[in-house]
Design an enzyme around this catalytic site. Structure first.
Site, PDB file in Angstrom:
ATOM      1  N   GLN A 122      25.912  11.714 -10.407  1.00 40.21           N
ATOM      2  CA  GLN A 122      26.607  10.525  -9.912  1.00 40.21           C
ATOM      3  C   GLN A 122      25.853   9.231 -10.213  1.00 40.21           C
ATOM      4  OE1 GLN A 122      27.604  11.122  -5.780  1.00 40.21           O
ATOM      5  NE2 GLN A 122      28.554  13.094  -6.188  1.00 40.21           N
ATOM      6  N   CYS A 123      25.069   9.227 -11.255  1.00 38.45           N
ATOM      7  CA  CYS A 123      24.289   8.067 -11.651  1.00 38.45           C
ATOM      8  C   CYS A 123      25.073   7.240 -12.663  1.00 38.45           C
ATOM      9  CB  CYS A 123      22.977   8.561 -12.268  1.00 38.45           C
ATOM     10  SG  CYS A 123      21.872   7.281 -12.891  1.00 38.45           S
TER      11      CYS A 123
END
Length: 178
Positions: free
Chosen positions: A72-73
């Site tokens: 989720q970066c």
């Protein structure tokens, strides 16, 4: 390969900033049977995403790119895409990517190992091994990461600063770049 260098001279591996640490590994923190300090990456056993032990000596003779990944970066799409391209290009030439999920940076890898593997393999067609989620910094850092950081110090201090820090390991298990 006779040398890792020709493999990487003509291709840009890392498109993002990376950093390291100078942490030292104590004898009690690694998984070697012998009582001496680890001399190469091959002296470690790690857990795969299913919880099985993997002796890293199975990678002897291969050039390795070891990376801490996150789903989720903001860097996820570009890094996973480039890792898949790099792996596809060199997997038949003695090259392997070892991905270690890490949730230490902005809680950007919150999923279970099963969810992480499904995400990487479905969305990004990751064919390389994905290991157990680990810490890369702090007291609970995985011993293999303590070794990597102590082998190749960083420009920006002791710790890994964010997701997708990469370590290049030669075919003899020596950390040669970060």
């Amino acid at each position: 390969f006779d040398s890792a260098k020709p493999l990487f001279n003509s291709h840009r591996i890392i498109s993002l900033p990376i950093s390291t640490t100078g942490a030292k590994l104590s004898r009690s923190e690694h998984s070697m049977a012998a009582s001496s300090e680890p001399k190469s990456l091959y002296d470690f056993t790690v857990k795969d995403a299913k919880g099985n032990d993997v002796d890293l000596s199975i990678y002897k003779g291969k050039v390795l790119l070891i990376v801490n990944v996150a789903s989720q970066c903001g860097l996820t799409n570009s890094n996973y895409t480039e890792l898949a391209q790099l792996y596809e290009k060199y997997k038949g030439h003695g090259f392997e990517i070892l991905a270690f999920p890490c949730n230490q940076f902005g809680n950007q890898e919150p999923g279970t190992n099963e969810e992480i593997v499904q995400f990487a393999c479905t969305r990004f067609k990751a064919e390389y091994p994905i290991f157990d989620k680990v810490d890369v910094n702090g007291d609970k850092a995985a011993p293999v990461y303590k070794f990597l950081k102590s082998s190749k110090g960083g420009l920006f201090g002791d710790g890994i600063k964010w997701n997708f820090a990469k370590f290049l390991v030669d075919k003899d298990g020596n950390v040669v770049d970060r």
